[in-house]
Design an enzyme around this catalytic site. Structure first.
Site, PDB file in Angstrom:
ATOM      1  CE  LYS A   1     -28.697 -62.249 -87.810  1.00  0.00           C
ATOM      2  NZ  LYS A   1     -29.415 -61.346 -86.781  1.00  0.00           N
ATOM      3  CG  ASN A   2     -26.843 -60.606 -84.147  1.00  0.00           C
ATOM      4  OD1 ASN A   2     -27.339 -60.369 -85.329  1.00  0.00           O
ATOM      5  ND2 ASN A   2     -26.970 -61.653 -83.307  1.00  0.00           N
TER       6      ASN A   2
ATOM      7  CB  CYS B   1     -36.606 -63.452 -85.180  1.00  0.00           C
ATOM      8  SG  CYS B   1     -35.368 -63.991 -86.229  1.00  0.00           S
TER       9      CYS B   1
ATOM     10  NE  ARG C   1     -36.788 -59.438 -80.486  1.00  0.00           N
ATOM     11  CZ  ARG C   1     -36.167 -59.748 -81.661  1.00  0.00           C
ATOM     12  NH1 ARG C   1     -36.337 -60.278 -82.782  1.00  0.00           N
ATOM     13  NH2 ARG C   1     -34.830 -59.491 -81.429  1.00  0.00           N
TER      14      ARG C   1
ATOM     15  CG  ASP D   1     -29.325 -65.315 -80.696  1.00  0.00           C
ATOM     16  OD1 ASP D   1     -28.657 -64.602 -81.228  1.00  0.00           O
ATOM     17  OD2 ASP D   1     -30.414 -65.251 -80.487  1.00  0.00           O
TER      18      ASP D   1
ATOM     19  NE  ARG E   1     -33.746 -61.302 -90.805  1.00  0.00           N
ATOM     20  CZ  ARG E   1     -34.254 -61.195 -89.719  1.00  0.00           C
ATOM     21  NH1 ARG E   1     -35.259 -61.868 -89.129  1.00  0.00           N
ATOM     22  NH2 ARG E   1     -33.737 -60.084 -88.839  1.00  0.00           N
TER      23      ARG E   1
HETATM   24  C1  EPZ Z   1     -30.156 -59.096 -80.224  1.00  0.00           C
HETATM   25  O1  EPZ Z   1     -31.497 -58.814 -80.272  1.00  0.00           O
HETATM   26  C2  EPZ Z   1     -29.621 -59.937 -81.049  1.00  0.00           C
HETATM   27  N1  EPZ Z   1     -30.175 -59.362 -82.278  1.00  0.00           N
HETATM   28  C3  EPZ Z   1     -30.546 -61.107 -80.871  1.00  0.00           C
HETATM   29  O2  EPZ Z   1     -30.131 -62.010 -82.037  1.00  0.00           O
HETATM   30  C4  EPZ Z   1     -30.167 -61.837 -79.531  1.00  0.00           C
HETATM   31  O3  EPZ Z   1     -30.912 -63.101 -79.576  1.00  0.00           O
HETATM   32  C5  EPZ Z   1     -30.486 -60.951 -78.434  1.00  0.00           C
HETATM   33  O4  EPZ Z   1     -29.652 -59.600 -78.888  1.00  0.00           O
HETATM   34  C6  EPZ Z   1     -30.108 -61.463 -77.143  1.00  0.00           C
HETATM   35  O5  EPZ Z   1     -28.671 -61.930 -77.171  1.00  0.00           O
HETATM   36  C7  EPZ Z   1     -28.958 -58.620 -83.057  1.00  0.00           C
HETATM   37  O6  EPZ Z   1     -27.943 -58.136 -82.493  1.00  0.00           O
HETATM   38  C8  EPZ Z   1     -29.549 -57.690 -84.300  1.00  0.00           C
HETATM   39  P1  EPZ Z   1     -32.121 -57.453 -76.290  1.00  0.00           P
HETATM   40  P2  EPZ Z   1     -32.212 -57.610 -79.256  1.00  0.00           P
HETATM   41  O7  EPZ Z   1     -32.528 -56.142 -76.237  1.00  0.00           O
HETATM   42  O8  EPZ Z   1     -31.126 -56.485 -79.098  1.00  0.00           O
HETATM   43  C9  EPZ Z   1     -36.186 -57.292 -73.770  1.00  0.00           C
HETATM   44  C10 EPZ Z   1     -30.499 -63.591 -83.756  1.00  0.00           C
HETATM   45  O9  EPZ Z   1     -31.028 -64.869 -83.942  1.00  0.00           O
HETATM   46  N2  EPZ Z   1     -36.152 -55.951 -74.114  1.00  0.00           N
HETATM   47  O10 EPZ Z   1     -30.894 -58.141 -75.645  1.00  0.00           O
HETATM   48  O11 EPZ Z   1     -33.486 -57.264 -79.633  1.00  0.00           O
HETATM   49  C11 EPZ Z   1     -36.526 -58.098 -75.053  1.00  0.00           C
HETATM   50  O12 EPZ Z   1     -37.862 -58.200 -75.393  1.00  0.00           O
HETATM   51  C12 EPZ Z   1     -31.170 -62.403 -83.212  1.00  0.00           C
HETATM   52  O13 EPZ Z   1     -29.543 -63.394 -84.599  1.00  0.00           O
HETATM   53  C13 EPZ Z   1     -37.128 -54.954 -73.475  1.00  0.00           C
HETATM   54  O14 EPZ Z   1     -37.922 -55.502 -72.844  1.00  0.00           O
HETATM   55  O15 EPZ Z   1     -32.357 -58.385 -77.847  1.00  0.00           O
HETATM   56  C14 EPZ Z   1     -35.921 -59.384 -74.800  1.00  0.00           C
HETATM   57  O16 EPZ Z   1     -36.914 -60.246 -74.060  1.00  0.00           O
HETATM   58  C15 EPZ Z   1     -32.488 -63.019 -82.547  1.00  0.00           C
HETATM   59  N3  EPZ Z   1     -36.837 -53.774 -73.732  1.00  0.00           N
HETATM   60  C16 EPZ Z   1     -34.884 -58.923 -73.859  1.00  0.00           C
HETATM   61  O17 EPZ Z   1     -34.951 -57.695 -73.572  1.00  0.00           O
HETATM   62  C17 EPZ Z   1     -36.245 -53.132 -74.532  1.00  0.00           C
HETATM   63  O18 EPZ Z   1     -36.015 -51.835 -74.951  1.00  0.00           O
HETATM   64  C18 EPZ Z   1     -33.623 -59.261 -74.796  1.00  0.00           C
HETATM   65  O19 EPZ Z   1     -33.570 -58.063 -75.691  1.00  0.00           O
HETATM   66  C19 EPZ Z   1     -35.383 -54.203 -75.224  1.00  0.00           C
HETATM   67  C20 EPZ Z   1     -35.208 -55.580 -75.165  1.00  0.00           C
END
Ligand code: EPZ
Length: 416
Positions: A22-23, A116, A121, A304, A396
């Site tokens: 998915k990701n 989610c 976020r 995850d 999803r």
């Molecule tokens: C991706 O989410 C994945 N989703 C998530 O999988 C996964 O948990 C996550 O990466 C971490 O590996 C998809 O790929 C669609 P991040 P993403 O940006 O991109 C903070 C699932 O279950 N952050 O690496 O949203 C954020 O708040 C999903 O399949 C900022 O502060 O993750 C979080 O605390 C859930 N500012 C941390 O970084 C930003 O601009 C990690 O977020 C962006 C992120």
């Protein structure tokens, strides 16, 4: 609102073919916007998030259709730059279309992405990089308007290796004049898969999957045929279900190297794991607690997998301590596991799981994608019957979840 009815207490035994990731599929679908021509994508799972991504592409004027596990996308007719709010709020990955729209059209209008609920976020890191590339990004009420007459090369040092920000900035960089260098980029395998797709379309990208990624913009990208990588989180989930039910499951069409941090934990807990080229077998007779289990960016233990592993550890011998370092509110599945008899105490960052002999059935409600999967795992391990409400959360991201589990002897039905 869908629900799963589960009768637990029997070991899962059988073979499960793993679907496409998915990701990886979601950012690749966004990336098709930057190509001119037809993209044929294989190994595309039938999950609702993929349907949302296709709906976004169609709302932008693209042609997209599904033929089994294959998606055929032609973005040549694309003519819109606004993503409907109703689609934005359905999934976090919708925000990845921002970078692609800026690269293609120099403009994008969208609202904050949904998905989610795992705590705060923001998308500040996405906007940090886009602004360094010359984009003007301003909010008008709930709407974010981004414009870039011409994106320029830049060096972007990410304060945190954000997966989504890395993907968004790679896509935006394709529209730049010059080179964009991303430092402290996320190294998740899905990033390398996205770059593999883009390279097949003619992009010039170095360092994919490492913390320094160089993207040369200004190349005209053509369509291509590409096979999406296997879903490492789907694989991790089924391994946890096998461990939780003390069964034996073989996963095929998977990539063991992507799962090392998870299989290391399950092996430390006493699971017997054998790995071949694209196959993993896990057999579990007894399960011991593992501590600490600390989530961190790839290649460390993935956030995850935290909920599914916790569901397995709920009946392990001993005490497991989880530390969630990625999201600020990712223990929302704990109350449901406690309702099923688990002994877990949690703060925002730590969860202490004292293994119990058995869990018992209960009626619980899925909180998010991986939390819902954890509840299904716990229900399969529990003695008695359970209902997991809000199955749309797991739909999803897990293709054919019910059938895969039933093929391994799981007593589960989906009551739509
Ligand atoms: C991706 O989410 C994945 N989703 C998530 O999988 C996964 O948990 C996550 O990466 C971490 O590996 C998809 O790929 C669609 P991040 P993403 O940006 O991109 C903070 C699932 O279950 N952050 O690496 O949203 C954020 O708040 C999903 O399949 C900022 O502060 O993750 C979080 O605390 C859930 N500012 C941390 O970084 C930003 O601009 C990690 O977020 C962006 C992120």
């Amino acid at each position: 609102m869908g629900a799963y009815q589960i009768r637990g207490g029997s070991p899962l035994r059988g073979v499960i073919p793993i679907h496409g990731a998915k990701n990886s599929l979601l950012p690749i679908l966004a990336a098709t916007l930057v190509t001119k021509g037809e993209c044929v994508l294989h190994n595309c799972p039938r999950i609702s998030d993929a349907d949302v991504a296709l709906a976004i592409l169609r709302s932008l004027g693209c042609e997209a259709r599904r033929e089994g596990q294959t998606l055929i996308v032609n973005t040549y007719p694309a003519c819109e730059t606004e993503i409907p709010a109703v689609l934005m709020q359905k999934m976090r990955a919708a925000v990845i279309f921002l970078g692609a729209l800026l690269a293609r059209f120099g403009a994008a209008r969208l609202t904050h992405p949904g998905g989610c609920r795992l705590g705060n976020r923001p998308i500040d890191l996405h906007l940090l990089g886009l602004r360094l590339m010359g984009a003007q990004c301003e909010y008008e009420g709930e709407e974010l308007l981004c414009r870039a007459a011409k994106l320029r090369g830049a060096t972007v040092a990410l304060p945190f290796p954000s997966v989504g920000a890395t993907e968004n900035l790679i896509l935006a960089a394709l529209g730049c004049d010059g080179e964009v260098v991303l430092c402290n980029a996320a190294r998740e395998p899905e990033i390398a898969d996205l770059c593999g797709f883009l390279t097949a379309c003619g992009a010039r990208i170095e360092g994919a999957g490492t913390s320094v990624v160089r993207i040369r913009g200004g190349c005209a990208l053509h369509g291509t045929e590409f096979t999406v990588m296997p879903d490492r989180m789907e694989a991790a989930t089924y391994l946890c279900a096998a461990a939780a039910t003390r069964g034996e499951i073989t996963l095929t069409h998977t990539e063991p190297a992507h799962l090392r941090a998870v299989t290391d934990v399950l092996a430390d807990g006493g699971c017997e794991i054998t790995q071949y080229a694209r196959q993993i077998t896990l057999r579990c007779d007894t399960l011991r607690a593992v501590s600490p289990i600390r989530t961190a960016p790839y290649p460390a233990f993935p956030t995850d997998a935290q909920a599914p592993v916790m569901a397995a550890m709920a009946t392990a011998q001993g005490v497991s301590v989880f530390e969630e370092t990625i999201f600020s509110d990712r223990f929302r599945h704990v109350p449901a596991l406690v309702r099923m008899g688990a002994k877990i105490t949690a703060t925002r960052r730590y969860a202490v799981v004292e293994g119990v002999e058995t869990l018992h059935g209960a009626c619980v409600e899925a909180t998010d994608l991986r939390g819902g999967a954890a509840m299904v795992i716990a229900a399969l391990a529990a003695h008695g019957s359970s209902t997991v409400l809000r199955s749309e959360h797991t739909e999803r991201g897990y293709a054919a979840l019910v059938q895969s589990l039933r093929d391994c002897g799981g007593q589960i039905i989906d009551t739509e």
